[in-house]
Design a protein around this motif. Structure first.
Motif, mmCIF file in Angstrom:
data_model
loop_
_atom_site.group_PDB
_atom_site.id
_atom_site.type_symbol
_atom_site.label_atom_id
_atom_site.label_comp_id
_atom_site.label_asym_id
_atom_site.label_seq_id
_atom_site.Cartn_x
_atom_site.Cartn_y
_atom_site.Cartn_z
ATOM 1 N N SER A 145 0.845 -1.192 0.000
ATOM 2 C CA SER A 145 0.000 0.000 0.000
ATOM 3 C C SER A 145 0.883 1.245 0.000
ATOM 4 N N PHE A 146 0.605 2.155 -0.921
ATOM 5 C CA PHE A 146 1.443 3.342 -1.102
ATOM 6 C C PHE A 146 0.653 4.606 -0.791
ATOM 7 N N ALA A 147 1.370 5.625 -0.372
ATOM 8 C CA ALA A 147 0.723 6.853 0.089
ATOM 9 C C ALA A 147 -0.059 7.542 -1.023
ATOM 10 N N ASN A 148 0.417 7.423 -2.247
ATOM 11 C CA ASN A 148 -0.248 8.087 -3.361
ATOM 12 C C ASN A 148 0.046 7.326 -4.650
ATOM 13 N N THR A 149 -0.600 7.756 -5.717
ATOM 14 C CA THR A 149 -0.474 7.049 -6.991
ATOM 15 C C THR A 149 0.934 7.138 -7.547
ATOM 16 N N ASP A 150 1.593 8.269 -7.394
ATOM 17 C CA ASP A 150 2.950 8.415 -7.928
ATOM 18 C C ASP A 150 3.897 7.404 -7.289
ATOM 19 N N ALA A 151 3.771 7.192 -5.988
ATOM 20 C CA ALA A 151 4.624 6.225 -5.309
ATOM 21 C C ALA A 151 4.311 4.808 -5.793
ATOM 22 N N LEU A 152 3.030 4.529 -6.015
ATOM 23 C CA LEU A 152 2.639 3.221 -6.546
ATOM 24 C C LEU A 152 3.246 3.013 -7.931
ATOM 25 N N VAL A 153 3.136 4.011 -8.798
ATOM 26 C CA VAL A 153 3.653 3.906 -10.169
ATOM 27 C C VAL A 153 5.155 3.638 -10.168
ATOM 28 N N GLU A 154 5.883 4.340 -9.327
ATOM 29 C CA GLU A 154 7.339 4.168 -9.270
ATOM 30 C C GLU A 154 7.706 2.753 -8.805
ATOM 31 N N SER A 155 7.052 2.282 -7.755
ATOM 32 C CA SER A 155 7.371 0.958 -7.220
ATOM 33 C C SER A 155 6.920 -0.149 -8.169
ATOM 34 N N LEU A 156 5.789 0.045 -8.824
ATOM 35 C CA LEU A 156 5.324 -0.937 -9.797
ATOM 36 C C LEU A 156 6.337 -1.075 -10.935
ATOM 37 N N ALA A 157 6.887 0.027 -11.392
ATOM 38 C CA ALA A 157 7.895 -0.018 -12.454
ATOM 39 C C ALA A 157 9.128 -0.788 -11.990
ATOM 40 N N GLU A 158 9.550 -0.580 -10.760
ATOM 41 C CA GLU A 158 10.697 -1.324 -10.220
ATOM 42 C C GLU A 158 10.395 -2.821 -10.173
ATOM 43 N N ALA A 207 -7.294 2.884 -1.282
ATOM 44 C CA ALA A 207 -7.922 1.599 -1.603
ATOM 45 C C ALA A 207 -7.831 0.608 -0.453
ATOM 46 N N THR A 208 -6.818 0.731 0.400
ATOM 47 C CA THR A 208 -6.621 -0.241 1.487
ATOM 48 C C THR A 208 -7.133 0.279 2.828
ATOM 49 N N ALA A 209 -7.875 1.384 2.818
ATOM 50 C CA ALA A 209 -8.296 2.024 4.062
ATOM 51 C C ALA A 209 -9.150 1.123 4.946
ATOM 52 N N LEU A 210 -9.899 0.200 4.365
ATOM 53 C CA LEU A 210 -10.807 -0.646 5.143
ATOM 54 C C LEU A 210 -10.264 -2.052 5.383
ATOM 55 N N VAL A 211 -9.080 -2.333 4.882
ATOM 56 C CA VAL A 211 -8.544 -3.694 4.901
ATOM 57 C C VAL A 211 -7.833 -3.994 6.216
ATOM 58 N N SER A 212 -8.122 -5.147 6.786
ATOM 59 C CA SER A 212 -7.402 -5.615 7.977
ATOM 60 C C SER A 212 -6.210 -6.497 7.617
ATOM 61 N N TYR A 213 -6.217 -7.066 6.417
ATOM 62 C CA TYR A 213 -5.137 -7.929 5.956
ATOM 63 C C TYR A 213 -3.799 -7.202 6.122
ATOM 64 N N PRO A 214 -2.753 -7.878 6.578
ATOM 65 C CA PRO A 214 -1.489 -7.188 6.861
ATOM 66 C C PRO A 214 -0.814 -6.635 5.596
ATOM 67 N N LYS A 215 -0.297 -5.444 5.726
ATOM 68 C CA LYS A 215 0.427 -4.803 4.638
ATOM 69 C C LYS A 215 1.926 -5.106 4.777
ATOM 70 N N THR A 216 2.584 -5.208 3.655
ATOM 71 C CA THR A 216 4.006 -5.517 3.617
ATOM 72 C C THR A 216 4.766 -4.332 3.039
ATOM 73 N N PRO A 217 5.844 -3.880 3.682
ATOM 74 C CA PRO A 217 6.653 -2.788 3.104
ATOM 75 C C PRO A 217 7.224 -3.221 1.761
ATOM 76 N N PHE A 218 7.278 -2.304 0.825
ATOM 77 C CA PHE A 218 7.792 -2.635 -0.503
ATOM 78 C C PHE A 218 9.315 -2.695 -0.469
ATOM 79 N N LYS A 219 9.846 -3.787 -0.980
ATOM 80 C CA LYS A 219 11.296 -3.886 -1.171
ATOM 81 C C LYS A 219 11.559 -4.936 -2.234
ATOM 82 N N LEU A 220 12.628 -4.733 -2.979
ATOM 83 C CA LEU A 220 12.987 -5.689 -4.025
ATOM 84 C C LEU A 220 14.064 -6.618 -3.513
#
Length: 260
Positions: A15-28, A247-260
């Protein structure tokens, strides 16, 4: 006291703070999957969905780590319309991504525009495209893509697999057609679950507050059986969710920090 661990191919929620952060990490993420595939076998097989996904792949444009000449691109689903029609997933991917990068056009595998009047033949033709690529090279009964990227609709559909539709139980065909999509246009072809679930990596990309309740159902209550919840990779395949905090505001499922 025993500790219950999730299965090794359980979904990884990012889960990312905003769309730009999501786009960058998705590309990685995509470039890592690409690099590993090319290092192993000289090519990268990827299947894309339409919807908002092509816009969220903009982080690949101008990215020097992307080796476009080694990409082989397929479509998870496609609307049965001409390739230049506004409803075409191929047109959307071309406008937002392929027209801006140096990918060989012959390595983008579209539906046959000459078969739009025969859904059965159209689906069979696209299945033969997969057979040409995968059948002689993989021991598995189904193709093994390096990466499949999926979207999710507010109703929980993914690809062109919709709630309550008979295609949810299709277990033999690689590519199937439907002519009663509840979302227009009604005629489509789509990968079936066995193809999706055999990929080495599967990643959903779902952003925006309008996805929050559906994402909660899929991750916290997968037993509800929404189509996106039925994506369950065959081990050792991996499943990832690239989402934003809205999008993840209501989710209880655990979030994982992004790392490659």
């Amino acid at each position: 006291m025993s500790t219950t661990h999730p299965p090794p191919n359980a979904p990884v929620l990012l889960s990312f703070a905003n769309t730009d952060a999501l786009v960058e990490s998705l590309a990685e993420f995509v470039t890592k999957a690409q690099r590993e595939a090319i290092d192993k076998k000289g090519k990268f097989t990827i299947a894309l969905s339409g919807g908002s996904l092509p816009k969220l792949l903009r982080g690949l444009i101008g990215n020097t780590a992307v080796r476009w000449k080694n990409w082989h691109v397929y479509y998870v689903d496609e609307r049965v319309v001409p390739l230049d029609d506004p409803d075409s997933n191929h047109r959307s991917c071309t406008e937002h991504l392929f027209s801006k990068v140096d990918i060989p056009r012959e390595q983008i595998y579209t539906i046959d525009p000459n078969l739009l009047d025969d859904l059965d033949e159209l689906a069979d033709s696209y299945e033969k495209e997969l057979i040409r690529e995968f059948a002689q090279k993989d021991a598995a009964r189904f193709p093994v893509f390096d990466l499949i990227l999926l979207g999710m609709g507010p109703d929980g559909h993914t690809a062109s697999l919709f709630p309550g539709h008979e295609l949810l139980s299709e277990g033999d065909r690689w590519v199937a057609y439907l002519e009663d999509s509840p979302k227009p246009p009604p005629k489509r072809i789509t990968f079936t679950y066995p193809v999706i679930n055999h990929a080495s990596r599967i990643a959903f990309v779902a952003a925006g507050a309008e996805k929050a309740e559906t994402l909660r159902q899929i991750l916290d209550h997968p037993e509800t059986g929404l189509p996106a919840a039925r994506v369950k990779p065959v081990f050792p395949g991996q499943l990832f969710w690239f989402s934003d905090d809205a999008a993840t505001a209501l989710v209880s499922y655990p979030k994982t920090p992004f790392k490659l």
